[in-house]
Design a protein around this motif. Structure first.
Motif, PDB file in Angstrom:
ATOM      1  N   MET A   1       0.844  -1.197   0.000  1.00  0.00           N
ATOM      2  CA  MET A   1       0.000   0.000   0.000  1.00  0.00           C
ATOM      3  C   MET A   1       0.879   1.246   0.000  1.00  0.00           C
ATOM      4  SD  MET A   1      -2.817   1.121   2.848  1.00  0.00           S
ATOM      5  CE  MET A   1      -3.597  -0.475   2.719  1.00  0.00           C
ATOM      6  N   ILE A   2       0.465   2.280  -0.719  1.00  0.00           N
ATOM      7  CA  ILE A   2       1.218   3.519  -0.764  1.00  0.00           C
ATOM      8  C   ILE A   2       1.054   4.253   0.568  1.00  0.00           C
ATOM      9  CG2 ILE A   2       1.466   5.733  -1.959  1.00  0.00           C
ATOM     10  CD1 ILE A   2       0.449   4.403  -4.451  1.00  0.00           C
ATOM     11  N   PRO A   3       2.124   4.824   1.106  1.00  0.00           N
ATOM     12  CA  PRO A   3       2.046   5.497   2.399  1.00  0.00           C
ATOM     13  C   PRO A   3       0.979   6.579   2.418  1.00  0.00           C
ATOM     14  CG  PRO A   3       4.334   5.244   1.702  1.00  0.00           C
ATOM     15  CD  PRO A   3       3.495   4.820   0.557  1.00  0.00           C
ATOM     16  N   LEU A   4       0.472   6.868   3.647  1.00  0.00           N
ATOM     17  CA  LEU A   4      -0.607   7.824   3.794  1.00  0.00           C
ATOM     18  C   LEU A   4      -0.211   9.243   3.410  1.00  0.00           C
ATOM     19  CD1 LEU A   4      -2.194   6.624   7.165  1.00  0.00           C
ATOM     20  CD2 LEU A   4      -3.038   6.231   4.869  1.00  0.00           C
ATOM     21  N   GLN A   5       1.102   9.562   3.553  1.00  0.00           N
ATOM     22  CA  GLN A   5       1.510  10.928   3.295  1.00  0.00           C
ATOM     23  C   GLN A   5       1.595  11.266   1.819  1.00  0.00           C
ATOM     24  OE1 GLN A   5       3.314   8.612   4.772  1.00  0.00           O
ATOM     25  NE2 GLN A   5       5.440   8.553   4.080  1.00  0.00           N
ATOM     26  N   VAL A   6       1.386  10.304   0.953  1.00  0.00           N
ATOM     27  CA  VAL A   6       1.426  10.566  -0.481  1.00  0.00           C
ATOM     28  C   VAL A   6       0.277  11.495  -0.852  1.00  0.00           C
ATOM     29  CG1 VAL A   6       1.213   9.533  -2.767  1.00  0.00           C
ATOM     30  CG2 VAL A   6       2.554   8.394  -1.002  1.00  0.00           C
ATOM     31  N   SER A   7       0.582  12.481  -1.687  1.00  0.00           N
ATOM     32  CA  SER A   7      -0.425  13.442  -2.115  1.00  0.00           C
ATOM     33  C   SER A   7      -1.520  12.753  -2.926  1.00  0.00           C
ATOM     34  CB  SER A   7       0.238  14.538  -2.953  1.00  0.00           C
ATOM     35  OG  SER A   7      -0.736  15.301  -3.629  1.00  0.00           O
ATOM     36  N   PRO A   8      -2.774  13.171  -2.744  1.00  0.00           N
ATOM     37  CA  PRO A   8      -3.859  12.607  -3.567  1.00  0.00           C
ATOM     38  C   PRO A   8      -3.598  12.796  -5.056  1.00  0.00           C
ATOM     39  CG  PRO A   8      -4.767  13.832  -1.718  1.00  0.00           C
ATOM     40  CD  PRO A   8      -3.288  14.087  -1.710  1.00  0.00           C
ATOM     41  N   PHE A   9      -2.909  13.876  -5.409  1.00  0.00           N
ATOM     42  CA  PHE A   9      -2.621  14.130  -6.811  1.00  0.00           C
ATOM     43  C   PHE A   9      -1.668  13.088  -7.393  1.00  0.00           C
ATOM     44  CE2 PHE A   9      -3.721  18.377  -5.164  1.00  0.00           C
ATOM     45  CZ  PHE A   9      -4.813  18.642  -5.978  1.00  0.00           C
ATOM     46  N   GLN A  10      -0.900  12.417  -6.519  1.00  0.00           N
ATOM     47  CA  GLN A  10      -0.010  11.366  -7.000  1.00  0.00           C
ATOM     48  C   GLN A  10      -0.819  10.200  -7.550  1.00  0.00           C
ATOM     49  OE1 GLN A  10       3.641  11.306  -6.947  1.00  0.00           O
ATOM     50  NE2 GLN A  10       2.979   9.785  -8.457  1.00  0.00           N
ATOM     51  N   TYR A  11      -1.913   9.878  -6.869  1.00  0.00           N
ATOM     52  CA  TYR A  11      -2.780   8.803  -7.351  1.00  0.00           C
ATOM     53  C   TYR A  11      -3.413   9.178  -8.692  1.00  0.00           C
ATOM     54  CZ  TYR A  11      -2.453   7.012  -2.557  1.00  0.00           C
ATOM     55  OH  TYR A  11      -1.997   6.537  -1.369  1.00  0.00           O
ATOM     56  N   VAL A  12      -3.785  10.450  -8.817  1.00  0.00           N
ATOM     57  CA  VAL A  12      -4.358  10.917 -10.077  1.00  0.00           C
ATOM     58  C   VAL A  12      -3.342  10.799 -11.200  1.00  0.00           C
ATOM     59  CG1 VAL A  12      -5.321  12.905 -11.295  1.00  0.00           C
ATOM     60  CG2 VAL A  12      -5.963  12.485  -8.909  1.00  0.00           C
ATOM     61  N   ALA A  13      -2.099  11.202 -10.917  1.00  0.00           N
ATOM     62  CA  ALA A  13      -1.041  11.102 -11.928  1.00  0.00           C
ATOM     63  C   ALA A  13      -0.817   9.647 -12.331  1.00  0.00           C
ATOM     64  CB  ALA A  13       0.258  11.709 -11.391  1.00  0.00           C
ATOM     65  N   ASN A  14      -0.787   8.751 -11.341  1.00  0.00           N
ATOM     66  CA  ASN A  14      -0.630   7.321 -11.641  1.00  0.00           C
ATOM     67  C   ASN A  14      -1.810   6.818 -12.477  1.00  0.00           C
ATOM     68  OD1 ASN A  14       1.649   7.420 -10.048  1.00  0.00           O
ATOM     69  ND2 ASN A  14       0.681   6.485  -8.261  1.00  0.00           N
ATOM     70  N   GLY A  15      -3.008   7.329 -12.165  1.00  0.00           N
ATOM     71  CA  GLY A  15      -4.192   6.913 -12.900  1.00  0.00           C
ATOM     72  C   GLY A  15      -4.164   7.347 -14.349  1.00  0.00           C
ATOM     73  N   VAL A  16      -3.644   8.534 -14.615  1.00  0.00           N
ATOM     74  CA  VAL A  16      -3.557   9.019 -15.991  1.00  0.00           C
ATOM     75  C   VAL A  16      -2.636   8.123 -16.807  1.00  0.00           C
ATOM     76  CG1 VAL A  16      -2.751  10.914 -17.451  1.00  0.00           C
ATOM     77  CG2 VAL A  16      -4.106  11.406 -15.407  1.00  0.00           C
ATOM     78  N   VAL A  17      -1.507   7.730 -16.209  1.00  0.00           N
ATOM     79  CA  VAL A  17      -0.559   6.866 -16.920  1.00  0.00           C
ATOM     80  C   VAL A  17      -1.180   5.496 -17.193  1.00  0.00           C
ATOM     81  CG1 VAL A  17       1.694   5.725 -16.805  1.00  0.00           C
ATOM     82  CG2 VAL A  17       1.435   8.067 -15.944  1.00  0.00           C
ATOM     83  N   PHE A  18      -1.786   4.898 -16.167  1.00  0.00           N
ATOM     84  CA  PHE A  18      -2.393   3.569 -16.342  1.00  0.00           C
ATOM     85  C   PHE A  18      -3.567   3.630 -17.316  1.00  0.00           C
ATOM     86  CE2 PHE A  18      -5.133   0.020 -14.853  1.00  0.00           C
ATOM     87  CZ  PHE A  18      -4.253  -1.021 -15.125  1.00  0.00           C
ATOM     88  N   SER A  19      -4.344   4.707 -17.242  1.00  0.00           N
ATOM     89  CA  SER A  19      -5.474   4.870 -18.159  1.00  0.00           C
ATOM     90  C   SER A  19      -5.006   4.949 -19.601  1.00  0.00           C
ATOM     91  CB  SER A  19      -6.266   6.141 -17.809  1.00  0.00           C
ATOM     92  OG  SER A  19      -6.871   6.029 -16.547  1.00  0.00           O
ATOM     93  N   SER A  20      -3.851   5.552 -19.829  1.00  0.00           N
ATOM     94  CA  SER A  20      -3.311   5.653 -21.190  1.00  0.00           C
ATOM     95  C   SER A  20      -3.114   4.265 -21.788  1.00  0.00           C
ATOM     96  CB  SER A  20      -1.984   6.418 -21.180  1.00  0.00           C
ATOM     97  OG  SER A  20      -2.163   7.734 -20.702  1.00  0.00           O
ATOM     98  N   ILE A  21      -2.608   3.361 -20.974  1.00  0.00           N
ATOM     99  CA  ILE A  21      -2.373   1.991 -21.430  1.00  0.00           C
ATOM    100  C   ILE A  21      -3.700   1.287 -21.723  1.00  0.00           C
ATOM    101  CG2 ILE A  21      -1.452  -0.265 -20.735  1.00  0.00           C
ATOM    102  CD1 ILE A  21       0.592   1.341 -19.004  1.00  0.00           C
ATOM    103  N   ILE A  22      -4.660   1.438 -20.816  1.00  0.00           N
ATOM    104  CA  ILE A  22      -5.960   0.783 -20.987  1.00  0.00           C
ATOM    105  C   ILE A  22      -6.691   1.340 -22.199  1.00  0.00           C
ATOM    106  CG2 ILE A  22      -8.187   0.289 -19.918  1.00  0.00           C
ATOM    107  CD1 ILE A  22      -5.806  -1.131 -18.643  1.00  0.00           C
ATOM    108  N   VAL A  23      -6.610   2.648 -22.414  1.00  0.00           N
ATOM    109  CA  VAL A  23      -7.282   3.276 -23.555  1.00  0.00           C
ATOM    110  C   VAL A  23      -6.771   2.704 -24.869  1.00  0.00           C
ATOM    111  CG1 VAL A  23      -7.444   5.427 -24.870  1.00  0.00           C
ATOM    112  CG2 VAL A  23      -7.961   5.416 -22.429  1.00  0.00           C
ATOM    113  N   LEU A  24      -5.461   2.583 -25.017  1.00  0.00           N
ATOM    114  CA  LEU A  24      -4.888   2.046 -26.256  1.00  0.00           C
ATOM    115  C   LEU A  24      -5.352   0.618 -26.508  1.00  0.00           C
ATOM    116  CD1 LEU A  24      -1.222   3.398 -26.041  1.00  0.00           C
ATOM    117  CD2 LEU A  24      -3.030   4.171 -27.590  1.00  0.00           C
ATOM    118  N   ALA A  25      -5.349  -0.189 -25.452  1.00  0.00           N
ATOM    119  CA  ALA A  25      -5.782  -1.576 -25.607  1.00  0.00           C
ATOM    120  C   ALA A  25      -7.282  -1.655 -25.906  1.00  0.00           C
ATOM    121  CB  ALA A  25      -5.459  -2.364 -24.342  1.00  0.00           C
ATOM    122  N   ALA A  26      -8.068  -0.825 -25.224  1.00  0.00           N
ATOM    123  CA  ALA A  26      -9.522  -0.872 -25.388  1.00  0.00           C
ATOM    124  C   ALA A  26      -9.950  -0.444 -26.790  1.00  0.00           C
ATOM    125  CB  ALA A  26     -10.192   0.012 -24.340  1.00  0.00           C
ATOM    126  N   ILE A  27      -9.259   0.531 -27.369  1.00  0.00           N
ATOM    127  CA  ILE A  27      -9.623   0.986 -28.718  1.00  0.00           C
ATOM    128  C   ILE A  27      -9.503  -0.156 -29.719  1.00  0.00           C
ATOM    129  CG2 ILE A  27      -8.913   2.463 -30.637  1.00  0.00           C
ATOM    130  CD1 ILE A  27      -8.115   4.566 -28.563  1.00  0.00           C
TER     131      ILE A  27
END
Length: 313
Positions: A1-27
């Motif tokens: 699990m990612i430590p509690l002190q990690v900024s919420p925006f870090q999760y958003v940034a990680n989500g954008v990167v992972f979403s990029s991969i899923i979008v390419l595959a889904a298309i």
């Protein structure tokens, strides 16, 4: 699990990167469903084939080019990406000619079952050619971009930016192809009604050829980016396939633009689950991220059964 002190925006940034991969595959998966009219269960393993094809090319590209970089990554990585996309596109076309076209008369069920067999063949060939151990592309390690970390408090590496930027380029290129070119209009017409398109004089065989080329290339790009962010593994595409299907179903089966939206939603939810857990929104943590993403998908489909974009294109 990612430590509690990690900024919420870090999760958003990680989500954008992972979403990029899923979008390419889904298309790519959505293109096949909308035009060829079957669920291609070999799509995940095609991502793996593209990733390993790129890995193979690194063996002769890196000694020739060295580690001279562009946009924070070695030049040979971009050429390896192009090689992997080209190889997967060719393999897609050959698979269609050798396997899918001969069994097309058996209907969607026959094609679906054939695609499961193709997936097993792809995976077996990867095992035989590269072994079972995870591999890396050998891209030099890079720390977070200093000014981004200092100003926004999130860790974003050059490779993260390259993944997102190239995804935007590829998605934009596909959008322009579908909306501004004769080929795109033919693909949309064939997806709407293949029989009517054929009667109208559209060579649907050419459209299907283009579909496999585009779908294979985008799947390979997603596989290469996944291998860059994690590891290049023989089961990497198979392990992510259900998430890709969830994105396609959520966006609206057969809708390319729906697949883009569905990929963005599913990818973001998948990476935001640890944050939801910290906030008490989700009862489970990151180890159940995929399950939470599926629950969100089902909840949305209960409200909108046709998916986000329905059958709009």
């Amino acid at each position: 699990m990612i430590p509690l002190q990690v900024s919420p925006f870090q999760y958003v940034a990680n989500g954008v990167v992972f979403s990029s991969i899923i979008v390419l595959a889904a298309i790519g998966l959505s293109l096949v469903y909308s035009i060829a009219d079957f669920a291609n269960f070999a799509h995940g393993d095609l991502m793996t084939v593209g990733a390993f094809s790129a890995l193979f090319s690194v063996g002769f590209l890196r000694p020739m080019l060295g580690d001279a970089g562009v946009f924070g990554l070695p030049l040979w990585f971009f050429l390896a990406l192009a090689f992997g996309m080209g190889a997967a596109a060719v393999i897609s076309v050959v698979t269609d000619r050798v396997v899918y076209r001969p069994v097309k008369g058996s209907g969607s069920i026959g094609l679906l079952i054939s695609s499961i067999g193709v997936a097993l063949v792809y995976r077996a060939l990867v095992f035989l050619s590269f072994g079972t151990e995870p591999e890396r592309y050998g891209v030099p390690r890079q720390g977070p971009i200093p000014w981004v970390r200092e100003s926004l408090g999130i860790a974003v590496t050059p490779r993260n930016l390259v993944v997102v930027a190239l995804t935007v380029v590829l998605v934009t290129a596909l959008h322009l192809t579908l909306t501004r070119t004769t080929l795109g209009r033919k693909m949309r017409a064939t997806a709407d009604n293949a029989d009517l398109a054929r009667v109208s004089g559209i060579r649907t065989t050419e459209v299907i050829f283009a579909m496999w080329l585009i779908g294979g290339a985008l799947a390979a790009a997603g596989g290469v980016f996944l291998g860059l962010e994690e590891l290049v593994r023989p089961r990497m595409g198979f392990d992510i396939l259900l998430i890709v299907f969830a994105a396609v179903i959520l966006g609206g089966i057969g809708s390319v633009y729906g697949a883009m939206l569905g990929g963005l939603v599913i990818g973001m939810v998948h990476e935001l689950v640890p944050l939801f857990y910290q906030w008490g929104i989700s009862p489970v943590g990151s180890q159940y991220a995929a399950a939470v993403a599926f629950v969100i998908m089902v909840a949305i489909l209960l409200v909108r059964p046709s998916g986000i974009a329905g059958d709009s294109g």
